[in-house]
Design an enzyme around this catalytic site. Sequence first.
Site, PDB file in Angstrom:
ATOM      1  NE  ARG A   1       1.300   3.735  -8.744  1.00  0.00           N
ATOM      2  CZ  ARG A   1       2.324   3.066  -8.201  1.00  0.00           C
ATOM      3  NH1 ARG A   1       2.976   3.548  -7.170  1.00  0.00           N
ATOM      4  NH2 ARG A   1       2.682   1.892  -8.700  1.00  0.00           N
TER       5      ARG A   1
ATOM      6  CG  HIS B   1       6.240   6.164  -9.130  1.00  0.00           C
ATOM      7  ND1 HIS B   1       5.799   7.116  -8.245  1.00  0.00           N
ATOM      8  CD2 HIS B   1       7.473   6.567  -9.536  1.00  0.00           C
ATOM      9  CE1 HIS B   1       6.741   8.057  -8.105  1.00  0.00           C
ATOM     10  NE2 HIS B   1       7.756   7.742  -8.883  1.00  0.00           N
TER      11      HIS B   1
ATOM     12  CE1 TYR C   1       4.253  -1.431  -7.316  1.00  0.00           C
ATOM     13  CE2 TYR C   1       6.364  -1.433  -8.472  1.00  0.00           C
ATOM     14  CZ  TYR C   1       5.143  -0.846  -8.215  1.00  0.00           C
ATOM     15  OH  TYR C   1       4.796   0.310  -8.856  1.00  0.00           O
TER      16      TYR C   1
END
Lengths: 376, 331
Positions: free
Chosen positions: A251, A255, A264
């Site tokens: 990814r 998100h 993160y």
Amino acid sequence: MNELLRFIGDGDAIPDKPVPDGLDGKDLLEIYRWLVVLRTFDERAVALQRQGRLGTYALYWGEEATQSGPMYACRDTDWVFPTYRQSSIGALRGVSPATVLAWWRGYGGTHGFYNAREHRVAPICVPIATHLPHAVGLAYAAKLRRDPIAALAWFGEGASSEGDFHEAMNFASVWKVPAVFFCVNNQWAISTPFSKQTATATIVAKAAAYNMPATLVDGFDPIACWKATKDALERARGGGGPTLIEASCYRIGAHGTADDPKLYRDDADAARWRALEPVGRTAGYLTRLGVLDDTKRSAIAEEAKRLIADAVAEMESMDMPGREVLFDYVYARGRPDSFAEGLDELAAVRRPPEVQPLRPQAPPSTGDADAPKGLK
Amino acid sequence: MVEALNLGHHQAMASDDRVLLMGEDVAKTGGVFRVTAGLLDRFGEERVIDTPLAEAGIIGSAIGMSLYGLLPIAEIQFDAFVYPAFEQIVVHAARYAWRTKGQVPASIVIRIPYGGGVRAPEMHSDCPEALFAHVPGLKVVSPAGPADARDMLLAAILDPDPVIFMEPKRIYRAVREEVPQEPPLDIANGNGAGGEILSRARIARPGDDLAIITYGPTVPMSIEAADQLSRERGIEARVLDLRSLYPLDVAAITGSATACGRALVVHEAPRMAGIGAEVSSLIHERVMLDLEAPVMRVTGFEVPFPQFANEDDYLPSVDRIVAGAARVLDW
């Protein structure tokens, strides 16, 4: 161990493989065109969100191959079951991209929803993995009817932790239905990495528990995604039962527009993966094959831009849904008395001025009136 | 009621090949209550399916079958087993029409044997009907007798929207009545008075002094209590069997409250936010000036359904209903 299926090299360390049987130059260009359309939609949607013209949006930048390839492997009679990360995939089947944009704008009713049967595209699934049993049930019904069709459902690696995933896989195998489970393993479920999601090395490893064939493919390679899905769909339609496909990718983006991956993970990782993103890599492959040149490339880009500009214009020309949209279509038959009472209650008060989709917008550009309306 | 429901399944499946039955142990054994006996032999294993043991998978795949045009009946074996399927019911079944511009409702019937009174093991006696009645997009019904059970089942199958069909376990074999062979609706052509059959309350016992408003498992005992009130106090209580818990038959509820001037609601489920709370509220909001006393409730308590040794302490009974009636009558 499943070997990674891959056809498209990177023009450097990863070598190209020959085009698999079943694809000619026209097909390759169409798969590429779909990649570009999807990419254009995604980038435009993010921009619209930044401008306050859409609500929170789940981007799929870099995952276009996992949509274009499998969709191209489908027949029109096959059913597809997207999640919110394939929100615009119905546009490759005739669902209006303006409808999808309106959905992200917060519109419901006739603006933001579509008739799933019209294009055999299930409603966009928002909860995780819950659409997978639907694909199984639909495939069961098709098998019962002796219709040679299959159901194809997308989901992420995070969804493989959900009970509904396991129940769907199990039902599909026990019933031997024509269903294909397409896992986009982008390594991240918001901030949770693959290593915290499952103890297996891959998602395809899970297929053994269901006695189901499985294929691992390069999720940045639309030809590999096409090939694996095509084989699985053919086996499914022919009575051979379900297949699990894992498209391994990353990814590259956030998100969603409300997510900040810096919290993160290391930006450098995403930057490394970016080199493998499917639009540029596929263009390189097709160019090396002599199928694509600069003229065709810019024509495809221009066409996609027009198409999405038209969709944006259409979305922005939609009237803000009225209050009746609250009560429309809750039931297919019969309206409870309380609905009329609710409308009466609302009619007695002024509609608060803050009831607006998002903040007021400048007039949209209208694009080219002659541009094609459908994508296909 | 078991035979009536069985008849309904046979009639529906014989007249429409889109109808299909699925659930745990519904085929070979005919269901743990034998409601679906004989269907496998007659309609074959493609349409009468013993599923894997997974409720979310059962309801989820039923939704998918409906999407393709079938009319699945999904049996949940016992009330308290429905919870794994709750997400599928709430998020998907209830919203499929809404999310497809009304074009593709989830046309499924979810049959759930429910309630206590049969000395069942732990977690086999829940009354989860209010959980479903609270969810927009669902219809929730509960028959109280054999003829209604058959007719309402057929109406539920014909209804395009998802119907939660709550079958009171204690009535399965306790209440007997003649069920006319001919159903009151045209199954083969998918029409008739389906909507009416499914949404109307019914006066199960006439009377104008007190309205006992109830449904499903507590209808027979409410009639018994009304008979006792008649004998002991000369009070004629009307028993209104709601039949449909969503939508409620508001006119029948307020009409009964107005006609009697006093109302008592009875159900097995816990009182908090139960069907009785809604019924009471509707009456007070609409016809308060017709009342001689506030609406009272006789319900299960706000505790987990007990082990069966104590279930009679938990469940409404004729005595508790008579005592509840006295609170309304003597207010």
